[in-house]
Each structure stands twice: as structure tokens, then as C-alpha cells.
Design an enzyme around this catalytic site. Structure first.
Site, short mmCIF file in Angstrom:
data_model
loop_
_atom_site.label_atom_id
_atom_site.label_comp_id
_atom_site.label_asym_id
_atom_site.label_seq_id
_atom_site.Cartn_x
_atom_site.Cartn_y
_atom_site.Cartn_z
CG ASP A 190 -3.15 4.92 -4.38
OD1 ASP A 190 -2.53 4.87 -3.31
OD2 ASP A 190 -3.04 5.81 -5.22
CG HIS B 57 -2.23 0.73 0.96
ND1 HIS B 57 -2.59 1.23 -0.27
CD2 HIS B 57 -3.25 1.05 1.80
CE1 HIS B 57 -3.77 1.82 -0.18
NE2 HIS B 57 -4.19 1.73 1.06
#
Length: 440
Positions: A418, A414
Site C-alpha cells: 500500500d 501495488h
């Protein structure tokens, strides 16, 4: 001049290898590419081939010793059929073995700068900035206890701050390092926060009938890599369900022909690998590595396939997977899996992966949340293909039918990917599988 045999690089995060067994003796005649030594690393046990033909005139690293990548472990004299050990020149006999931890190493490439360093290299004083040295001296910090996250494993200011539990240098640095703050009117001290002692897990003492199995070196290194990956990359996992009806029909139609061409059974793995490759072409950030503050999107697509063996998890690599047809992917996956289970993988078979597909197999495997294989940024895990009652549309009318379904779980880093990108990538993999159009 003798040819040098060196400890090879056998994976992005591999920095050392253990000489498990010499397959030849000093003075033996050897052929080029003949296996001469067994080497064990955290990822694979391999046989190292001779780089040239001749006679093995000196073994520099004995069995059981662990040395850094690039260390000379033996010498071969080319053009000699064999040589008696007592005739080896004194210079060669008396040549001291290289220091296992001081072998010169090539400068790290951008894709490997986040590799974990060996414990003995952590906190090396000569590889830190004056500010870090000053903070360590002022706060009496043992740098050997800190894992560096900078280039080449260097300890940074942020590593010191995290160790001290501070947010900024102004909070951590003593007066000798920063300017003394201006005097401010005294403030009422806030109430003292409650102190909590560090929780310690109670040690379990084995009881009669318990089986105590010490971790093997390979299991220790696998465990360290998994912990490092979870600590380094914030994992997010998203799951999709794919209707495999068209893939199942195509597989039934082609599996006999594929068996004739390759001698191997056609599994669902090459279909998923092919779908992942085509999805990567649409979303290339999934085929990347993190290097400090940079994201390196890799041009070549090399797909790692996780294989469970008796010794532990191996991840051999299908190179240039985007250039292979489905039958080519099927052949490559089957050959690598067989080599992994037989323990005959070569260094080139386990290096350079840019994305991984994990196939835990059958036996009730619905779905799972895989751990990213560093320094990659994503991994796709297959579930078992199971027939279920699902709602499908037939000529504009919803109806219930029995279809073969598979869950796909994508774990991604992450820091750089995204949620929208991860979801779109996984949806594209699902679309390709449900469309069922593959080139053999």
C-alpha cells in the site's frame, strides 16, 4: 559413469539458455571448474565451469542451439586424462541429443511460479482444466495465443475470460456449460454501441541514411521482461529527497582508508544499499515475492544492483547484504560491477535477488521511475548527488545553505504494498542517510 553437464538455472525467470560457444572439443582433457562452454540467456552471458575433472567424451548440444534449464549438454568421463574422439564408445557417440524443450524440470518454487514461460509452451492443452478446454472448444479459441497466469504458467478460467472480454463465467459460458436461464419477459434492446476498429500503429519504412539495428537476443529478452513486469505488477512510484551532507563528509573521511583496504573507490551506492537493508528490516514486505494469491516475505536479504554494460542491463546480486558492513558492501558491489562489465558473471552471481537498487550514475541524472525486477515487489533508484540551496534550521532559526542533495525513487507493486507502507519505507531510507551513522 560419465558426469553430466547440464544447462544451469541463471535467474528466477530464466527457463532456457543458448549454447554460444564450446571452449573445448570432444576428447580434450579438462580440469574441475575449468570453463568449458559459453552460455547466453536473457540476463547474462556466462562461462559454465566443468563439474569434474576428466575428458569431455560427448557434446550433446551444438553451438547456436537453445535448450531448457536442466537439459544435458555434455558428458565428462572422470579419471581420464584425454581420449581420442575415434575411441569413444559407440553408445556414447550415438547417444541422441536430448530434446531441447522436453527436458524434465524441477517443480517450481513458490517464488518462481509467476515466471514467464517460453512462447512454445503457452496454452498447452494438457495443462488446462476441463472447463477451460470446453470454453476453448465452444468459442474456437487457439490456446497458443493466451499467456497463462496460473501455477507453472497454466491457463486458467480467468485468462479465458480476459481473452473473451468478459467479467464472469455466466457472461462467457455457452448454454452447454451452464444451466439455461429462466425465461424472462422480453426487454427493449439498448441502442447499439459504436464499433471501433483496433488501432494499428503505422509501420515506419526506413529511409536512406537510417541505421537499422536488429535486436540482439539479449535485448529481446530484456524487452520481454520489462513488458511482462509492467503488465503483471501495477507500478506505483514515490520520490523522496535526502540531504546527503553527513554521508558526503563520512565518505570524504573514509574513502582513502577504504581504497587501501579494498583497492576500490568508495561510492555512494553502498551507503544507499545499507540504508535500504536497514529499512527492509523495519518494513519486511518490501523484501518479498508474489506467488499466485500469496505474498512470500523472504527471510534472506539479497540485494540486486543494476549494472549497465555494453550488452545491456545486468542485475548481479549481493548475497546476505544484511550481514555485511559498509566496506563489505562496497567491495561486493565493485567486484560484481566489474565482473558484469567484463562478461564473467557466474550463475550464482545473478540469481536469488529479493530487492534491487539501481544506480544510473552521474551526468544529469535527477530521478527516474524504475521498473520492478520480477519476481521482486520493489526497486529503489538513486539520483545524482547535486549541491543545491536548501532551507535548514540552525539553532532554532531557518537559514539558507548549500547542501548535497539526492532524489530517491521507489517503485513498488501495488498489489501487495500500500501507499502508506511504500512511503514509510522510503522515508526510513531517507532518515538513515541523513543521520549518517554507518558501520565500516
Amino acid at each position: 559413469m560419465p558426469t553430466k553437464v547440464v544447462m544451469p538455472q541463471m535467474g528466477e525467470s530464466v527457463v532456457e539458455g543458448k549454447v554460444s560457444k564450446w571452449l573445448v572439443k570432444e576428447g580434450d582433457a579438462i580440469q574441475m571448474d575449468q570453463p568449458i562452454v559459453e552460455v547466453s540467456t536473457d540476463k547474462v552471458d556466462v562461462e559454465i565451469p566443468a563439474p569434474s575433472a576428466g575428458a569431455l567424451i560427448k557434446i550433446l548440444v551444438p553451438e547456436g542451439e537453445t535448450v531448457s534449464v536442466g537439459t544435458e549438454i555434455a558428458l565428462i568421463e572422470s579419471g581420464i586424462v584425454s581420449v581420442a574422439p575415434e575411441t569413444i564408445s559407440p553408445e556414447v557417440k550415438e547417444a541422441p541429443p536430448p530434446s531441447p524443450k522436453r527436458a524434465p524440470a524441477a517443480p517450481p518454487s513458490p517464488a518462481t511460479r509467476l515466471e514467464k514461460r517460453p512462447p512454445e509452451e503457452k496454452g498447452e492443452i494438457g495443462r488446462v482444466s476441463p472447463l477451460v478446454k470446453k470454453l476453448a472448444e465452444e468459442y474456437k479459441i487457439d490456446l497458443q495465443k493466451i499467456s497463462g497466469t496460473g501455477m507453472g504458467g497454466r491457463i486458467t478460467k480467468q485468462d479465458i475470460l480476459r481473452y473473451l472480454g468478459k467479467e464472469t463465467l455466466e457472461e462467457a459460458a455457452p448454454s452447454q456449460i451452464r444451466e439455461a436461464p429462466r425465461e424472462a419477459p422480453p426487454k427493449k434492446a439498448p441502442p447499439a454501441a459504436p464499433e471501433f476498429s483496433e488501432y494499428k500503429i503505422p509501420r515506419y519504412e526506413p529511409k536512406e541514411g537510417d541505421q537499422v539495428i536488429p535486436f540482439s537476443r539479449l535485448r529481446k529478452m530484456i524487452a520481454e521482461h520489462m513488458v511482462y513486469s509492467k503488465r503483471t505488477a501495477p507500478h506505483v512510484t514515490t520520490v523522496a529527497e535526502a540531504d546527503m551532507m553527513k554521508v558526503v563528509r563520512l565518505r570524504e573521511e573514509k574513502k582513502g582508508w577504504v581504497k587501501e583496504q579494498t583497492g576500490r573507490d568508495l561510492t555512494f551506492l553502498p551507503f544507499v544499499v545499507s540504508a535500504a537493508v536497514r529499512a527492509i528490516e523495519a518494513y519486511p514486505t518490501l523484501n518479498a515475492s508474489v506467488a499466485e494469491q500469496n505474498l512470500i516475505i523472504r527471510k534472506e536479504i539479497h540485494i540486486g544492483i543494476a549494472v549497465e554494460t555494453e550488452k545491456g542491463l545486468m542485475v548481479p546480486v549481493i548475497r546476505h547484504a544484511d550481514e555485511k558492513s559498509l566496506i563489505g558492501l562496497s567491495r561486493a558491489a565493485a567486484e560484481l560491477a566489474a565482473k558484469a562489465k567484463e562478461g564473467v558473471l557466474r550463475p550464482d552471481d545473478v540469481t536469488g535477488g529479493s530487492f534491487t537498487v539501481s544506480n544510473p550514475g552521474r551526468k544529469g541524472n535527477l530521478f527516474g521511475t524504475p521498473i520492478i525486477f520480477q519476481p521482486q515487489v520493489a526497486i529503489l533508484r538513486m539520483g545524482e548527488v547535486i549541491k543545491r540551496a536548501v532551507v535548514v534550521e540552525v539553532e532554532g532559526t531557518d537559514t539558507i545553505a548549500i547542501h548535497p542533495m539526492m532524489y530517491l525513487a521507489l517503485s513498488y507493486d501495488h498489489r501487495v504494498i500500500d501507499g502508506a507502507t511504500g512511503n514509510l519505507f522510503l522515508h526510513r531510507v531517507k532518515e538513515i542517510l541523513e543521520e549518517g551513522r554507518f558501520s565500516f
